[in-house]
Design an enzyme around this catalytic site. Sequence first.
Site, PDB file in Angstrom:
ATOM      1  N   TYR A  60      78.748  55.859  23.161  1.00 31.98           N
ATOM      2  CA  TYR A  60      79.455  57.328  23.958  1.00 31.98           C
ATOM      3  C   TYR A  60      80.375  56.067  24.205  1.00 31.98           C
ATOM      4  O   TYR A  60      81.594  56.850  24.531  1.00 31.98           O
ATOM      5  CB  TYR A  60      78.759  56.753  25.825  1.00 31.98           C
ATOM      6  CG  TYR A  60      78.163  58.129  26.094  1.00 31.98           C
ATOM      7  CD1 TYR A  60      76.916  58.581  25.621  1.00 31.98           C
ATOM      8  CD2 TYR A  60      78.920  59.086  26.322  1.00 31.98           C
ATOM      9  CE1 TYR A  60      76.333  59.819  25.757  1.00 31.98           C
ATOM     10  CE2 TYR A  60      78.019  60.146  26.834  1.00 31.98           C
ATOM     11  CZ  TYR A  60      77.364  60.856  26.905  1.00 31.98           C
ATOM     12  OH  TYR A  60      76.837  61.825  26.899  1.00 31.98           O
ATOM     13  N   LYS A  75      64.569  52.952  21.440  1.00 27.04           N
ATOM     14  CA  LYS A  75      63.389  53.275  19.973  1.00 27.04           C
ATOM     15  C   LYS A  75      63.815  52.367  19.302  1.00 27.04           C
ATOM     16  O   LYS A  75      64.359  52.577  18.153  1.00 27.04           O
ATOM     17  CB  LYS A  75      64.941  53.919  19.522  1.00 27.04           C
ATOM     18  CG  LYS A  75      64.257  54.634  18.869  1.00 27.04           C
ATOM     19  CD  LYS A  75      62.970  56.400  18.677  1.00 27.04           C
ATOM     20  CE  LYS A  75      62.676  56.731  17.455  1.00 27.04           C
ATOM     21  NZ  LYS A  75      61.125  57.804  17.201  1.00 27.04           N
ATOM     22  N   ASP A  81      61.251  59.454  22.878  1.00 23.42           N
ATOM     23  CA  ASP A  81      59.961  60.098  22.646  1.00 23.42           C
ATOM     24  C   ASP A  81      58.935  60.155  22.883  1.00 23.42           C
ATOM     25  O   ASP A  81      58.289  61.582  23.818  1.00 23.42           O
ATOM     26  CB  ASP A  81      59.406  60.305  20.798  1.00 23.42           C
ATOM     27  CG  ASP A  81      59.766  59.184  20.001  1.00 23.42           C
ATOM     28  OD1 ASP A  81      60.010  58.049  20.467  1.00 23.42           O
ATOM     29  OD2 ASP A  81      59.133  59.517  19.414  1.00 23.42           O
ATOM     30  N   ASP A 114      71.421  60.042  29.476  1.00 27.02           N
ATOM     31  CA  ASP A 114      72.391  61.611  29.414  1.00 27.02           C
ATOM     32  C   ASP A 114      70.836  62.597  28.846  1.00 27.02           C
ATOM     33  O   ASP A 114      71.310  63.499  30.211  1.00 27.02           O
ATOM     34  CB  ASP A 114      73.088  61.473  28.664  1.00 27.02           C
ATOM     35  CG  ASP A 114      73.507  63.011  29.079  1.00 27.02           C
ATOM     36  OD1 ASP A 114      74.476  63.189  29.640  1.00 27.02           O
ATOM     37  OD2 ASP A 114      73.625  63.330  27.364  1.00 27.02           O
TER      38      ASP A 114
END
Length: 334
Positions: free
Chosen positions: A124, A171, A204, A228
């Site tokens: 972002y 991740k 995930d 988000d």
Amino acid sequence: MKHTITLVPGDGIGPEISAAMRLVVEATGVDIVWEVREAGADVMDKYGTPLPEHVLESIRRNKVAIKGPITTPVGKGFRSVNVALRKELDLYACLRPCFSLKGVKSRYTDIDLVIVRENTEDLYAGLERMIDDDTAESIKRITRRASRRIAKFAFEYARAEGRRQVTAVHKANIMKCSDGLFLESVGQEAAAYPDIEFNDRIVDNMCMQLVQKPENYDMMVLPNLYGDIISDLCAGLIGGLGIAPGANIGEESAVFEPTHGSAPKYAGQNKVNPTAIILSSVLMLKHINEREAADRLLNATARVIEEGKVVTYDLGGQAGTRQMAEEIAGKLTG
Ligand code: NAD
């Protein structure tokens, strides 16, 4: 006690849900002076920027604001006003409680999750460029300072609100540097909170776990982009964006806003659900220490939704934005 609060109505459905919020907050009897400040595409012509300085000045002075959503052009045009506001005021913590309300149709009935999203960096930050006509790149910047700061916020919130567990979402198997640093930093902070269970999940897997076994989770702390995305997933678990509140909190000031956007296709139709911004105002009332009014407003909103008679389309009803707000206000004053 009198409170002066900056109100940024926003655009799209923003003005109508902001008016609904104002109606119910005033019905609680809390003494509020609203300082209305416009931002977004509609003020571009007048001020040459979608985020005029007087908006920031008002929030800096009052330290508390509530805002409707503001449209961001996709792929071109000005950068997100929402992101700029968070950066300018260093509103580093995005807090999004997600809880089931009786009367809302959803496959899940017992959701009680809290999302803590880092609000200032990650993808972002807008560090992106075209390398040539056919190649683009975005830089994902993560710092130890911001990661530890958001982790501390999450653990402090867990302690203050009696929550049992914090899960770091990442991740780091693929982005070993950036997400690796985030995970390491949250782990370092966790060591100071032995009373709160700490674990981590790859993003995930987290998505699947939340859909299959949401009861195994309590609070999540995430870098900006995963925060988000998981916010909308969790809004889906509780029955939609129309009922998902949020807050952006910094050391100096706090800006409360729903999770959802400006839903332009519904703008001006008195149709959308005002609950998300009303529940954001519940968070705001708590923040300014009007806890009793916050509880009353939460109960009145929950009762109107449970009764299901005067609710908006997304909750299976036919009421308009204003009618639903009037019903909630009636429960507070009647
Ligand atoms: P959105 O949240 O505006 O709308 C997606 C869908 O969710 C809507 O079509 C509608 O079906 C539903 N929805 C949203 N709010 C609702 C409500 N109050 N009641 C009932 N249903 C509701 O998402 P989008 O279409 O991806 O984004 C529209 C614009 O909003 C974009 O310009 C985006 O950048 C902006 N946005 C702003 C903010 C913010 O101001 N903080 C946040 C997200 C998106």
